[in-house]
Design an enzyme around this catalytic site. Structure first.
Site, PDB file in Angstrom:
ATOM      1  N   HIS A 230      -7.706  -5.670   0.253  1.00 58.21           N
ATOM      2  CA  HIS A 230      -6.476  -4.905   0.445  1.00 58.21           C
ATOM      3  C   HIS A 230      -5.718  -5.424   1.677  1.00 58.21           C
ATOM      4  CE1 HIS A 230      -4.101  -1.285  -0.110  1.00 58.21           C
ATOM      5  NE2 HIS A 230      -4.215  -0.990   1.168  1.00 58.21           N
TER       6      HIS A 230
ATOM      7  N   SER B  79       0.811  -1.210   0.000  1.00 59.22           N
ATOM      8  CA  SER B  79       0.000   0.000   0.000  1.00 59.22           C
ATOM      9  C   SER B  79       0.850   1.268   0.000  1.00 59.22           C
ATOM     10  CB  SER B  79      -0.961  -0.053   1.187  1.00 59.22           C
ATOM     11  OG  SER B  79      -2.090   0.711   0.890  1.00 59.22           O
TER      12      SER B  79
ATOM     13  N   TRP C 232     -10.173   0.289  -5.007  1.00 54.26           N
ATOM     14  CA  TRP C 232      -9.637   1.632  -4.678  1.00 54.26           C
ATOM     15  C   TRP C 232      -8.219   1.776  -5.242  1.00 54.26           C
ATOM     16  CZ3 TRP C 232     -10.935   6.322  -3.475  1.00 54.26           C
ATOM     17  CH2 TRP C 232     -10.167   7.152  -2.656  1.00 54.26           C
TER      18      TRP C 232
HETATM   19  C1  GTR Z   1      -5.469   4.429   1.699  1.00 58.30           C
HETATM   20  C2  GTR Z   1      -4.875   5.283   0.614  1.00 58.30           C
HETATM   21  C3  GTR Z   1      -4.148   4.390  -0.337  1.00 58.30           C
HETATM   22  C4  GTR Z   1      -3.264   3.391   0.368  1.00 58.30           C
HETATM   23  C5  GTR Z   1      -3.823   2.898   1.681  1.00 58.30           C
HETATM   24  C6  GTR Z   1      -2.831   2.214   2.616  1.00 58.30           C
HETATM   25  O1  GTR Z   1      -6.287   5.130   2.550  1.00 58.30           O
HETATM   26  O2  GTR Z   1      -5.898   5.985  -0.022  1.00 58.30           O
HETATM   27  O3  GTR Z   1      -3.434   5.168  -1.280  1.00 58.30           O
HETATM   28  O4  GTR Z   1      -1.995   3.898   0.542  1.00 58.30           O
HETATM   29  O5  GTR Z   1      -4.407   3.877   2.403  1.00 58.30           O
HETATM   30  O6  GTR Z   1      -1.676   2.622   2.724  1.00 58.30           O
HETATM   31  O7  GTR Z   1      -3.271   1.286   3.294  1.00 58.30           O
END
Ligand code: GTR
Length: 421
Positions: free
Chosen positions: A402, A261, A352
């Protein structure tokens, strides 16, 4: 204090959820866009050889990503020191050696320290390793009572009500599902991990963390074209590499930088800049990571800059709702890693982060790998879920959300063994 922390977190989660709700997830609404050709320079010259890629194209791309996207690092440290503060040769039931190494960066009479936690396979003299940041503290990666719990975030930031609630005894091993430490060791690899909050606390405040060491006079924040948090996290990975390349226990030619991420964004940027990293793994890195910005699918440049105004350079905000003005896209960040092995991974439910945009980015970086005679992603058709393509450039999309899972690590390990052994 607790209520404040909770409500700040809740507010933030609601804002992100709101942004996620209004994001485009409809493939038919992806705008038409011109994707810049990695093999055509900004002055329209065609790149035909790996030599001209290295001499002409790579430097101009680095310049652009530095000044317009992640921001430049304002100089070098005055000194870097390394100290092994704890070690054991009988860690993980005798299968591994553990080292905890304190890195101290000195600049302008100020210092910042952070800890690298290292596990190395016992039976290998010089091990290849995965290096990656963790989100919640080294002690959360595996339940090992010897791991030193960080004090950085809570110490520095109590005053503004942000504490990292996982910097506690009870949190030991709480994130072990994201770190296949035993599998890594069994495969003959080592793992080096760092708590990212020790480098630059993940909040909109430039008075603390690594940035503040580099200020001169009464400066309070970086200049427009200077580093944001991702730039700082990436830079500190390179300082960890400074240690790893000196360590007699590590195979310096096989250090693979990994990140999930936002930390995947940092890993990609570190790998693009620092060619000592032998390979790079981006796990669900999304917008500002592996995903193409111009698709505006899921998280967009405007949304990321709004929710995290301190992650990128101030200049990057020029491209809010103006992705067409970008003369690069993220496939060129990936191309900067060529010819070194690169793995981009997505998760089916992580819309996302735009899985298709991450895949296409790897596909469009392939022309640069071909220049070096390396195999990238052969077709622009996405593979089915859980069917990795593993060439010098690798890609998979797995089922689920995610996260970093056992499945992800199994693929990374298999691929690394193939690429590096
Ligand atoms: C989210 C963000 C992403 C990603 C994520 C993370 O809120 O929008 O770009 O980086 O966090 O790091 O888990």
């Amino acid at each position: 204090m607790k209520t404040y922390v909770l409500s700040a977190c809740l507010l933030f989660a609601l804002q992100t959820m709101n942004a996620q709700n209004i994001a485009n997830y409809d493939e038919s609404k992806v705008p038409e866009f011109d994707l810049p050709d990695p093999l055509t320079t900004f002055s329209n010259d065609k790149i035909r050889t790996s030599a001209s890629w290295k001499e002409q194209r790579r430097p101009e791309l680095i310049d652009f990503f530095e000044s317009q996207v992640y921001g430049k690092v304002p100089g070098t440290a005055d000194a870097i020191a390394f100290e092994v503060v704890e070690e054991s040769n009988t860690a993980l039931n005798g299968l591994a050696r553990r080292r905890q190494v304190k890195v101290t960066v000195r600049k302008n009479e100020r210092t910042l320290s952070y800890l690298i936690l290292l596990y190395l396979p016992k039976n290998i003299a010089k091990a290849p390793i995965f290096l990656g940041y963790n989100f919640h503290g080294n002690h959360t990666v595996i339940n090992d009572p010897a791991i030193i719990i960080s004090e950085a975030w809570s110490l520095n930031n109590e005053s503004i009500g942000i504490t990292n609630h996982m910097l506690t005894e009870e949190s030991r091993g709480m994130r072990s599902s994201r770190w296949a430490v035993n599998k890594i060791i069994e495969a003959g690899y080592g793992l080096a991990t760092i708590y990212y909050g020790e480098i630059d606390p993940d909040k909109n405040d430039f008075t603390d963390g690594l940035h503040s060491l580099f200020y001169t006079g009464d400066q309070k924040r970086p200049a427009r074209d200077e580093w944001g948090a991702i730039g700082a996290w990436a830079w500190a990975l390179s300082r960890a590499m400074d240690y790893l390349e000196k360590s007699a226990e590590v195979d310096r030619s096989k250090v693979i930088v990994f990140g999930h991420s936002r930390l995947g964004k940092a890993a990609l940027w570190a790998g693009a800049m620092d060619e000592r990293f032998a390979g790079v793994i981006s796990n669900d890195s999304g917008c500002g990571g592996a995903a193409l910005s111009k698709r505006k699918f899921g998280e967009t440049v405007a949304q990321i800059n709004k929710n995290f105004p301190y992650w990128f350079s101030e200049n990057f905000k020029k491209y809010n709702n103006a992705e067409e003005d970008l003369i690069v896209d993220q496939h060129e960040l990936l191309a900067l890693i060529a010819p070194r092995p690169l793995y981009v991974a997505s998760a089916k439910e992580d819309e996302w982060a735009d899985p298709r945009g991450e895949f296409l980015s790897a596909y469009y970086a392939t022309s640069v790998y071909s220049l070096f005679g390396k195999k990238g992603i052969p077709s622009n058709e996405m593979p089915p879920v859980n069917s990795p393509i593993q060439n010098t450039v690798a890609y998979h999309i797995r089922t689920g959300k995610h996260d970093v899972t056992e499945y992800d690590w199994e693929q990374y390990i298999k691929w690394a063994v193939e690429q590096f052994n």
